[in-house]
Design a protein around this motif. Structure first.
Motif, PDB file in Angstrom:
ATOM      1  N   UNK A  56       0.666  -1.359   0.021  1.00  0.00           N
ATOM      2  CA  UNK A  56      -0.088   0.101  -0.019  1.00  0.00           C
ATOM      3  C   UNK A  56       0.814   1.127   0.086  1.00  0.00           C
ATOM      4  N   UNK A  57       0.252   2.258  -0.602  1.00  0.00           N
ATOM      5  CA  UNK A  57       1.029   3.610  -0.493  1.00  0.00           C
ATOM      6  C   UNK A  57      -0.092   4.389  -0.475  1.00  0.00           C
ATOM      7  N   UNK A  58       0.086   5.879   0.377  1.00  0.00           N
ATOM      8  CA  UNK A  58      -0.893   6.953   0.487  1.00  0.00           C
ATOM      9  C   UNK A  58      -0.210   7.997  -0.167  1.00  0.00           C
ATOM     10  N   UNK A 112      -7.063   8.912 -16.323  1.00  0.00           N
ATOM     11  CA  UNK A 112      -7.928   9.354 -14.954  1.00  0.00           C
ATOM     12  C   UNK A 112      -7.924   8.212 -14.176  1.00  0.00           C
ATOM     13  N   UNK A 113      -7.380   8.164 -12.777  1.00  0.00           N
ATOM     14  CA  UNK A 113      -7.529   7.244 -11.804  1.00  0.00           C
ATOM     15  C   UNK A 113      -8.618   7.330 -10.921  1.00  0.00           C
ATOM     16  N   UNK A 140      -8.257   1.359  -4.853  1.00  0.00           N
ATOM     17  CA  UNK A 140      -7.833   2.904  -4.290  1.00  0.00           C
ATOM     18  C   UNK A 140      -8.977   3.675  -3.759  1.00  0.00           C
ATOM     19  N   UNK A 141      -8.809   4.509  -2.972  1.00  0.00           N
ATOM     20  CA  UNK A 141      -9.647   5.493  -2.629  1.00  0.00           C
ATOM     21  C   UNK A 141      -9.181   6.790  -2.259  1.00  0.00           C
ATOM     22  N   UNK A 142     -10.010   7.833  -3.031  1.00  0.00           N
ATOM     23  CA  UNK A 142      -9.693   9.298  -3.034  1.00  0.00           C
ATOM     24  C   UNK A 142     -10.428   9.874  -2.084  1.00  0.00           C
ATOM     25  N   UNK A 149      -5.294   6.715  -1.282  1.00  0.00           N
ATOM     26  CA  UNK A 149      -5.091   5.663  -0.639  1.00  0.00           C
ATOM     27  C   UNK A 149      -4.885   4.415  -1.449  1.00  0.00           C
ATOM     28  N   UNK A 150      -3.840   3.911  -1.936  1.00  0.00           N
ATOM     29  CA  UNK A 150      -3.825   2.747  -2.716  1.00  0.00           C
ATOM     30  C   UNK A 150      -3.483   1.478  -2.345  1.00  0.00           C
ATOM     31  N   UNK A 151      -4.390   0.511  -2.223  1.00  0.00           N
ATOM     32  CA  UNK A 151      -4.063  -0.735  -1.493  1.00  0.00           C
ATOM     33  C   UNK A 151      -3.968  -2.041  -2.371  1.00  0.00           C
ATOM     34  N   UNK A 152      -3.435  -3.126  -2.311  1.00  0.00           N
ATOM     35  CA  UNK A 152      -3.344  -4.256  -3.154  1.00  0.00           C
ATOM     36  C   UNK A 152      -2.711  -3.862  -4.376  1.00  0.00           C
ATOM     37  N   UNK A 153      -1.619  -3.246  -4.224  1.00  0.00           N
ATOM     38  CA  UNK A 153      -0.831  -2.662  -5.432  1.00  0.00           C
ATOM     39  C   UNK A 153      -0.520  -3.776  -6.500  1.00  0.00           C
TER      40      UNK A 153
END
Length: 114
Positions: free
Chosen positions: A17-19, A47-48, A67-69, A81-85
């Motif tokens: 994960x990264x934020x 666009x993400x 991902x969560x914005x 917030x980026x999970x399970x990259x």
């Protein structure tokens, strides 16, 4: 003059994960839609995720559920917030304020290693 500064990128392993954060200068942050975009080498910028002034969000199909914005108007900051990259998430990530042409940050690199 609006300035956007992204941070939080880096090297992460698959599944990690990264934020990302994007801090905006000025006083118009709360009046504008915000979005995250990415560009991988040899590919077009895409666009993400986006978040409206009222907090409505939308996501690219490729990141839905991972991902969560979010935005914090009091801090003039938008987050991703980026999970399970996945390796295919590797790209330079840019935040954008407003609609076209909008204001763009300088980008932050995200590299997902397998």
């Amino acid at each position: 003059q609006v300035q956007l500064v992204e941070s939080g990128g880096g090297l992460v392993q698959v599944g990690g994960s990264l934020r990302l954060s994007c801090a905006a200068s000025g006083s118009i942050f709360r009046l504008n839609d915000m979005s995250w975009h990415r560009q991988a080498p040899g590919k077009q910028r895409e666009l993400v995720a986006a978040i409206s002034v009222s907090g409505i969000t939308n996501y690219a199909d490729s990141v839905k559920g991972r991902f969560t914005i979010s935005r914090e108007n009091g801090k003039n900051t938008v987050y991703l917030q980026m999970n399970s990259l996945k390796p295919e998430d590797t790209a330079a990530y840019y935040c954008k304020m407003g609609r076209n042409p909008g204001y763009w940050g300088q980008g932050t690199q995200v590299t997902v290693s397998s």
